[in-house]
Design an enzyme around this catalytic site. Structure first.
Site, PDB file in Angstrom:
ATOM      1  CG  ASP A 149      -0.158   0.070   2.526  1.00  2.75           C
ATOM      2  OD1 ASP A 149       0.813  -0.712   2.655  1.00  2.75           O
ATOM      3  OD2 ASP A 149      -0.504   0.869   3.409  1.00  2.75           O
ATOM      4  CD  GLU A 150      -0.827   4.868   3.041  1.00  5.01           C
ATOM      5  OE1 GLU A 150      -1.646   5.773   3.252  1.00  5.01           O
ATOM      6  OE2 GLU A 150      -0.108   4.393   3.942  1.00  5.01           O
TER       7      GLU A 150
END
Length: 514
Positions: free
Chosen positions: A329-330
């Site tokens: 993620d991210e």
């Protein structure tokens, strides 16, 4: 008088019915709510001196079964909290109370293994005068049944113990009922993790998602790469999880039927990794010149993959569960795109893996090619129903976490928001809805450490626990659930869990010590 008399009898009968129904509801306090529960007003007295757990003759598990032998001792203390032989409090035996036994019959032994994604947690519990019979396919189902039995026992104002005649047929709605703890943003001491596992078992959660490392710190003490924690932890001695610490967490969880799924989030969220592993992170550029800052794991050098392969090999050895969470993620694509040499990272990671991977939804949203057996976890809150539709339509198994980020707090009874979630309420076929394998509560650690972990988690996490275990049709009304959750919160206090209040009120046994 005659006119009054005609109505007095029905009125008295109604009052009696109301009193009895309220009284029965008070003892009908199992959380999460079993699939089928039938209870009568007939109650049986229990005495700790005239009570025992026994193995049924037809049980595959017998004395010597580590999981159940330990559970019997643990639950005896939970059921009879006032009865302690070592403290001078030894009640005289009441011979007028009939001897009561809980007979345990398990179809398959499996006492030395670990719970997994296919574990059968169903059980049947029948409580009658002088005996309770608990039947299950596995020891993990037996543990769930013991928890329900423990919640059926109650005390009157004089301290006497009772249990009502009860029939339960129970099984979980979803196989994956998880809780995430973040031990990177704040280090959580071992005792805090173990107490969380205790409370998880009381609520029938069965997966501990250990977000063990992240940007701020790397507390996992690796055998293969000791510098990761030596240089990446907040402190190399006091703020680390040794191999023996990890083993203790895994065993404590196993004895409670809880899986431990570690997360080593990559290629982003790895700043702490770079402190102990040179040349792991991507140098960011300003034009043609390195800026001095670093981004995600550098996918352009072969040493990255050799490092990740060795680390994941260790993770596979240390953590027995068949799942590992790889994050994803991210990711700061700005840094990757600024670097002159960029290749795909997650695809190569998939080649290295030896377990079933869970990744955050970002990997799907990036339009990456994802192996079909990869489990996707939804964490972005605004459009999770649409995301459920898209992911299941693509044939992926999915975990829902977005509406259960309970590190976000608000004034009032925000547990009701968690309780209102309907994980399969999205546009899709029945086959798609079967691909939702469960969900998990997340407690991220920006503002959470051992001082406020338990009150922030409990009883708010219990709302998701019931949604993931119980029949949704029977548990849609938060107002009906409230008295039962309030009672369960008081039970958590008595068991040593600092669960915060739901609203104005009191518990008969308030929290009495740290």
């Amino acid at each position: 008088m005659a006119h009054t008399g005609i109505h007095s009898q029905p009125v008295r009968s109604c009052l009696l019915l109301v009193v009895v129904s309220v009284w029965v509801q008070q003892v009908d306090g199992v959380w999460p709510l079993p699939q089928q529960l039938d209870q009568s007003a007939d109650r049986n007295s229990l005495s700790p001196q005239r009570f025992s757990f026994i193995y049924g003759r037809d049980s595959a598990a017998q004395t010597g079964c580590s999981v159940l032998d330990a559970a019997f001792k643990r639950y005896f203390s939970i059921i009879f909290p006032d009865f302690t032989k070592g403290s001078g409090l030894l009640m005289s035996e009441n011979k007028s109370i009939r001897y009561t036994s809980v007979s345990m019959s398990v179809k398959t032994r499996g006492c030395d293994g670990y719970p997994d994604e296919d574990s059968d947690e169903s059980y049947n519990l029948s409580v009658s005068e002088g005996q309770a019979v608990l039947r299950s396919v596995t020891v993990w189902g037996a543990l769930r049944g013991l928890e329900s039995f423990s919640q059926l026992v109650y005390q009157d104002d004089y301290g006497s113990y009772f249990i009502n005649k009860t029939e339960i047929v129970d099984f979980p709605r979803f196989a994956f009922r998880g809780l995430l703890l973040d031990t990177s943003r704040h280090y959580l001491p071992l005792h805090a993790i173990l107490k969380t596992l205790d409370a998880m078992a009381y609520s029938k959660f069965n997966v501990f998602h250990w977000h063990i490392v992240d940007d701020p710190s790397f507390p996992y003490q690796s055998r293969t790469f000791p510098d990761l924690s030596n240089k990446g932890a907040f402190h190399p001695f006091t703020h680390v999880y040794t191999q023996s610490d990890v083993m203790r967490v895994i065993e404590h969880a196993r004895m409670r039927g809880i899986r431990v799924v570690p997360e080593f989030d990559s290629p982003g969220h790895t700043l702490s990794w770079g402190k102990g592993q040179p040349n792991l992170l991507t140098p960011c550029y300003k034009g043609d010149v390195p800026s001095g800052s670093f981004g995600p794991v550098d996918p352009t050098v072969d040493t990255t993959y050799k490092f990740m392969e060795s680390l994941l090999k260790e993770v596979k050895f240390v953590f027995p569960d068949s799942y590992v969470h790889l994050g994803g993620d991210e990711v700061s694509f700005a840094c990757w795109q600024s670097n002159p040499n960029v290749r795909t990272f997650m695809e190569k990671m998939e080649c290295l893996k030896t377990k079933t991977s869970i990744v955050w939804q970002d990997v799907f949203d990036y339009r990456e090619r994802i192996p079909q057996d990869t489990v996707l976890e939804i964490w972005k809150g605004e459009t999770y129903q649409a995301e459920l539709s898209r992911m299941t339509q693509a044939g992926h198994r999915v975990l829902l976490s977005a509406p259960w980020y309970i590190n976000h707090i608000s004034y009032g009874q925000d547990w009701r928001n968690s309780y209102a979630v309907q994980p399969q309420n999205f546009s899709g076929t029945e086959e798609q809805k079967k691909l939702v394998i469960g969900g998990e509560v997340a407690m991220w650690g920006e503002y959470v450490d051992a001082t406020n972990l338990n009150p922030r988690l409990w009883p708010r996490a219990c709302a998701a626990a019931e949604r993931l275990w119980s029949d949704e049709e029977k548990t849609l009304d938060a107002d009906l659930a409230f008295p039962r959750l309030e009672k369960f919160r008081c039970e958590l206090l008595r068991r040593g869990i600092q669960a915060e209040p739901l609203f104005v009120g009191h518990c008969k046994h308030e929290y009495d010590g740290l």
